[in-house]
Scaffold this active site. Structure first.
Site, PDB file in Angstrom:
ATOM      1  N   HIS A 117       0.851  -1.215   0.000  1.00 30.22           N
ATOM      2  CA  HIS A 117       0.000   0.000   0.000  1.00 30.22           C
ATOM      3  C   HIS A 117       0.881   1.258   0.000  1.00 30.22           C
ATOM      4  O   HIS A 117       1.402   1.654   1.046  1.00 30.22           O
ATOM      5  CB  HIS A 117      -0.919   0.005   1.224  1.00 30.22           C
ATOM      6  CG  HIS A 117      -1.943   1.081   1.185  1.00 30.22           C
ATOM      7  ND1 HIS A 117      -3.295   0.846   1.348  1.00 30.22           N
ATOM      8  CD2 HIS A 117      -1.853   2.426   0.984  1.00 30.22           C
ATOM      9  CE1 HIS A 117      -3.963   1.972   1.257  1.00 30.22           C
ATOM     10  NE2 HIS A 117      -3.100   2.964   1.046  1.00 30.22           N
TER      11      HIS A 117
ATOM     12  N   HIS B  36       1.436   5.423  -1.690  1.00 31.37           N
ATOM     13  CA  HIS B  36       1.038   6.591  -2.501  1.00 31.37           C
ATOM     14  C   HIS B  36       2.303   7.230  -3.061  1.00 31.37           C
ATOM     15  O   HIS B  36       3.111   7.763  -2.287  1.00 31.37           O
ATOM     16  CB  HIS B  36       0.290   7.621  -1.643  1.00 31.37           C
ATOM     17  CG  HIS B  36      -0.987   7.090  -1.076  1.00 31.37           C
ATOM     18  ND1 HIS B  36      -2.197   7.238  -1.731  1.00 31.37           N
ATOM     19  CD2 HIS B  36      -1.248   6.394   0.055  1.00 31.37           C
ATOM     20  CE1 HIS B  36      -3.149   6.654  -1.005  1.00 31.37           C
ATOM     21  NE2 HIS B  36      -2.598   6.128   0.072  1.00 31.37           N
TER      22      HIS B  36
ATOM     23  N   ARG C  51       2.019   9.530  -5.708  1.00 25.72           N
ATOM     24  CA  ARG C  51       1.639  10.784  -6.387  1.00 25.72           C
ATOM     25  C   ARG C  51       2.143  10.761  -7.837  1.00 25.72           C
ATOM     26  O   ARG C  51       2.314   9.714  -8.422  1.00 25.72           O
ATOM     27  CB  ARG C  51       2.168  12.029  -5.642  1.00 25.72           C
ATOM     28  CG  ARG C  51       2.013  12.011  -4.137  1.00 25.72           C
ATOM     29  CD  ARG C  51       0.588  11.904  -3.689  1.00 25.72           C
ATOM     30  NE  ARG C  51       0.459  12.072  -2.241  1.00 25.72           N
ATOM     31  CZ  ARG C  51      -0.510  11.591  -1.511  1.00 25.72           C
ATOM     32  NH1 ARG C  51      -1.490  10.881  -2.065  1.00 25.72           N
ATOM     33  NH2 ARG C  51      -0.572  11.792  -0.225  1.00 25.72           N
TER      34      ARG C  51
ATOM     35  N   ASN D  83      -5.124   7.257  -6.269  1.00 26.61           N
ATOM     36  CA  ASN D  83      -5.850   8.511  -5.966  1.00 26.61           C
ATOM     37  C   ASN D  83      -5.075   9.755  -6.406  1.00 26.61           C
ATOM     38  O   ASN D  83      -4.788  10.640  -5.611  1.00 26.61           O
ATOM     39  CB  ASN D  83      -6.240   8.589  -4.483  1.00 26.61           C
ATOM     40  CG  ASN D  83      -5.063   8.602  -3.529  1.00 26.61           C
ATOM     41  OD1 ASN D  83      -3.992   8.082  -3.853  1.00 26.61           O
ATOM     42  ND2 ASN D  83      -5.246   9.183  -2.355  1.00 26.61           N
TER      43      ASN D  83
ATOM     44  N   LYS E 265      -9.203  -0.408  -6.239  1.00 30.01           N
ATOM     45  CA  LYS E 265      -9.293   0.266  -4.944  1.00 30.01           C
ATOM     46  C   LYS E 265     -10.654   0.908  -4.749  1.00 30.01           C
ATOM     47  O   LYS E 265     -11.117   1.655  -5.617  1.00 30.01           O
ATOM     48  CB  LYS E 265      -8.201   1.346  -4.851  1.00 30.01           C
ATOM     49  CG  LYS E 265      -8.204   2.156  -3.563  1.00 30.01           C
ATOM     50  CD  LYS E 265      -7.743   1.341  -2.357  1.00 30.01           C
ATOM     51  CE  LYS E 265      -7.973   2.064  -1.037  1.00 30.01           C
ATOM     52  NZ  LYS E 265      -6.849   2.822  -0.547  1.00 30.01           N
TER      53      LYS E 265
ATOM     54  N   HIS F  70     -10.680   1.057   1.399  1.00 31.85           N
ATOM     55  CA  HIS F  70     -10.518   2.068   2.451  1.00 31.85           C
ATOM     56  C   HIS F  70     -11.765   1.943   3.328  1.00 31.85           C
ATOM     57  O   HIS F  70     -12.842   2.394   2.951  1.00 31.85           O
ATOM     58  CB  HIS F  70     -10.391   3.478   1.858  1.00 31.85           C
ATOM     59  CG  HIS F  70     -10.163   4.515   2.919  1.00 31.85           C
ATOM     60  ND1 HIS F  70      -8.952   5.140   3.118  1.00 31.85           N
ATOM     61  CD2 HIS F  70     -10.981   4.991   3.890  1.00 31.85           C
ATOM     62  CE1 HIS F  70      -9.038   5.953   4.152  1.00 31.85           C
ATOM     63  NE2 HIS F  70     -10.261   5.888   4.637  1.00 31.85           N
TER      64      HIS F  70
ATOM     65  N   HIS G 283      -4.906  -0.699   5.816  1.00 31.52           N
ATOM     66  CA  HIS G 283      -4.478   0.100   6.981  1.00 31.52           C
ATOM     67  C   HIS G 283      -5.439   0.012   8.169  1.00 31.52           C
ATOM     68  O   HIS G 283      -6.020   1.011   8.587  1.00 31.52           O
ATOM     69  CB  HIS G 283      -4.232   1.557   6.593  1.00 31.52           C
ATOM     70  CG  HIS G 283      -5.211   2.178   5.636  1.00 31.52           C
ATOM     71  ND1 HIS G 283      -6.564   2.192   5.857  1.00 31.52           N
ATOM     72  CD2 HIS G 283      -5.028   2.814   4.456  1.00 31.52           C
ATOM     73  CE1 HIS G 283      -7.154   2.809   4.853  1.00 31.52           C
ATOM     74  NE2 HIS G 283      -6.242   3.195   3.980  1.00 31.52           N
TER      75      HIS G 283
ATOM     76  N   LEU H 190      -5.533   9.149   7.729  1.00 33.92           N
ATOM     77  CA  LEU H 190      -6.834   8.483   7.750  1.00 33.92           C
ATOM     78  C   LEU H 190      -6.673   7.032   7.319  1.00 33.92           C
ATOM     79  O   LEU H 190      -5.968   6.781   6.343  1.00 33.92           O
ATOM     80  CB  LEU H 190      -7.817   9.194   6.807  1.00 33.92           C
ATOM     81  CG  LEU H 190      -8.289  10.571   7.300  1.00 33.92           C
ATOM     82  CD1 LEU H 190      -9.082  11.285   6.230  1.00 33.92           C
ATOM     83  CD2 LEU H 190      -9.115  10.430   8.585  1.00 33.92           C
TER      84      LEU H 190
ATOM     85  N   ASP I 284       1.153   2.527   3.658  1.00 32.81           N
ATOM     86  CA  ASP I 284       0.320   3.707   3.412  1.00 32.81           C
ATOM     87  C   ASP I 284       1.166   4.978   3.451  1.00 32.81           C
ATOM     88  O   ASP I 284       0.685   6.032   3.875  1.00 32.81           O
ATOM     89  CB  ASP I 284      -0.851   3.799   4.402  1.00 32.81           C
ATOM     90  CG  ASP I 284      -1.945   4.749   3.900  1.00 32.81           C
ATOM     91  OD1 ASP I 284      -1.947   5.099   2.705  1.00 32.81           O
ATOM     92  OD2 ASP I 284      -2.786   5.159   4.721  1.00 32.81           O
TER      93      ASP I 284
ATOM     94  N   HIS J 212       2.842  14.529   1.672  1.00 34.30           N
ATOM     95  CA  HIS J 212       2.223  15.844   1.433  1.00 34.30           C
ATOM     96  C   HIS J 212       3.287  16.884   1.744  1.00 34.30           C
ATOM     97  O   HIS J 212       4.091  16.680   2.665  1.00 34.30           O
ATOM     98  CB  HIS J 212       1.035  16.080   2.376  1.00 34.30           C
ATOM     99  CG  HIS J 212      -0.150  15.232   2.083  1.00 34.30           C
ATOM    100  ND1 HIS J 212      -1.068  15.550   1.109  1.00 34.30           N
ATOM    101  CD2 HIS J 212      -0.576  14.078   2.631  1.00 34.30           C
ATOM    102  CE1 HIS J 212      -2.017  14.615   1.085  1.00 34.30           C
ATOM    103  NE2 HIS J 212      -1.735  13.703   1.990  1.00 34.30           N
TER     104      HIS J 212
ATOM    105  N   ALA K 137      -4.337  14.740   5.326  1.00 38.02           N
ATOM    106  CA  ALA K 137      -4.126  13.451   5.991  1.00 38.02           C
ATOM    107  C   ALA K 137      -3.055  12.672   5.249  1.00 38.02           C
ATOM    108  O   ALA K 137      -3.121  12.555   4.023  1.00 38.02           O
ATOM    109  CB  ALA K 137      -5.430  12.660   5.996  1.00 38.02           C
TER     110      ALA K 137
HETATM  111  O1  DOR Z   1      -3.897   9.462   5.477  1.00 36.60           O
HETATM  112  C1  DOR Z   1      -4.190   9.139   4.334  1.00 36.60           C
HETATM  113  N1  DOR Z   1      -3.572   9.695   3.280  1.00 36.60           N
HETATM  114  N2  DOR Z   1      -5.150   8.241   4.146  1.00 36.60           N
HETATM  115  C2  DOR Z   1      -5.605   7.955   2.931  1.00 36.60           C
HETATM  116  O2  DOR Z   1      -6.495   7.149   2.814  1.00 36.60           O
HETATM  117  C3  DOR Z   1      -5.095   8.676   1.743  1.00 36.60           C
HETATM  118  C4  DOR Z   1      -3.755   9.178   1.973  1.00 36.60           C
HETATM  119  C5  DOR Z   1      -3.317  10.194   0.933  1.00 36.60           C
HETATM  120  O3  DOR Z   1      -3.517   9.935  -0.257  1.00 36.60           O
HETATM  121  O4  DOR Z   1      -2.739  11.208   1.318  1.00 36.60           O
HETATM  122 ZN    ZN Z   2      -3.591   4.960   1.437  1.00 31.68          ZN
END
Ligand code: DOR
Ligand code: ZN
Length: 348
Positions: free
Chosen positions: A14, A16, A18, A42, A100, A137, A175, A220, A248, A252, A264
């Protein structure tokens, strides 16, 4: 006391990454430690079709440093309009590993998510037929439900009925943060598994407010009470085959975390394995680490485990400082600047 461990190279189920400059900056941190990773879809706009996933995979491979051996496993973002045939074709050709499910508005970039599961039932039935995993999720989005209860309510309102309607659907509850989730996965059939992040093994909801508000610990699903952290951690270290590693990691920019309405997500990729190891060692469960990190995930995804290996040595390392982005922004790793007890080398 074990000072050294050599295990099959782990995968991260899992992640991210970007896109664009952020992707380029964060990808090596994951690719250095893990052989494969499930790539979350996402983006803005999201990765919805097989073509989108193929193009995203090409962008990832283009910015992968030559000396890193890494395979991204792609996912498609389920929307009310997802075409079952497109998903099945993507799975058949090996471009898509999984789909997803973000309930609409559950988290970062989830505005295109599913509003009502009955609308995507044909896709889910098709996936059950071909054995393609649905990654969930697991939080309800009803604003009347307290944020700390959203995962437990999701199991009752959404996940249990879904598995009753489509019992063969293969699901990864992503998660997990609650005792309810850990218990539900344990008591379910072989078609339900869960990923566990390092931060949900290490922090509880009080840590979010320790001495003041801690925006870099906000993610999250949000961290829960201590009793839940302990239950999730117990599931991870138990060696049970249906719990496996998924960081996860969710970068950011610092300015977006330290803001009036902070994003989040926790960026833990630079020291993910070291963080998990701390927890396994504290719980005297190092003998289960390879199962959690390198064996249980591939078995659930019906993929072979990696042949290459990593060496984990008890040797203090420091979590790196902020990562610079070309636009002048930075991304802060989880526990940046703090010391860790273990270090990791890929031995080939
Ligand atoms: O904390 C999180 N950040 N939870 C998620 O489900 C998405 C993720 C994000 O893409 O930043
Ligand atoms: Zn995630």
């Amino acid at each position: 006391m074990t000072d050294r461990l050599e295990i099959r190279r782990p995968d991260d189920w899992h992640v991210h990454f970007r896109d664009g400059a952020v992707m380029k900056a964060v990808l090596p941190a994951t690719a250095r430690q893990f052989a494969r990773a499930i790539v979350m879809p996402n983006l803005v706009p999201p990765v919805v079709t097989t073509d989108d996933a193929e193009a995203y995979r090409a962008r990832l491979m283009d910015c992968l440093p030559d000396d890193l051996d890494f395979t991204p496993l792609m996912t498609a973002y389920l929307t009310d309009g997802t075409d079952p045939d497109n998903i099945a074709a993507g799975h058949e050709t090996g471009i898509l590993t999984a789909v997803k499910l973000y309930p609409a508005h559950a988290t970062t970039n989830s505005a295109h998510g599913v509003t009502d599961l009955t609308r995507v039932e044909p896709v889910l039935r098709q996936m059950a037929e071909i054995g393609m995993p649905l990654l969930v999720h697991g939080e309800v989005t009803d604003p009347d439900i307290d944020i700390f209860d959203r995962e437990a309510v999701f199991i009752e309102r959404v996940l249990k009925p879904l598995l009753e309607r489509i019992p063969d659907l293969r699901v990864v509850l992503e998660h997990i943060t609650t005792a309810e989730s850990a218990n539900f996965v344990r008591s379910a059939g072989d078609n339900l598994a869960a990923t566990i992040t390092p931060h949900h093994m290490l922090i509880n909801r009080s840590d979010l407010f320790r001495g003041g508000i801690r925006p870099h610990l906000y993610c999250l699903p949000i961290a829960k009470r201590e009793q839940h952290r302990l239950a999730v951690r117990e599931a991870a270290v138990s060696g049970h085959p249906r719990f496996f590693l998924g960081t996860d990691t969710a970068p950011h920019a610092v300015k977006d975390k330290e803001s009036e309405c902070g994003c989040a997500g926790i960026f833990n990729a630079p020291t993910a394995l070291e963080l998990y190891l701390e927890a396994f060692e504290e719980d005297a469960a190092l003998e289960h680490f390879e199962r959690f990190a390198s064996l249980n995930g591939p078995a659930f995804y019906r993929l072979p485990p990696n042949e290459t290996r990593v060496r984990l040595t008890r040797e203090p390392t420091e979590t790196p400082g902020p990562l610079d982005l070309p636009d002048g922004n930075t991304v802060l790793p989880f526990r940046s600047g703090q010391m860790l007890r273990w270090s990791v080398d890929v031995v080939g």
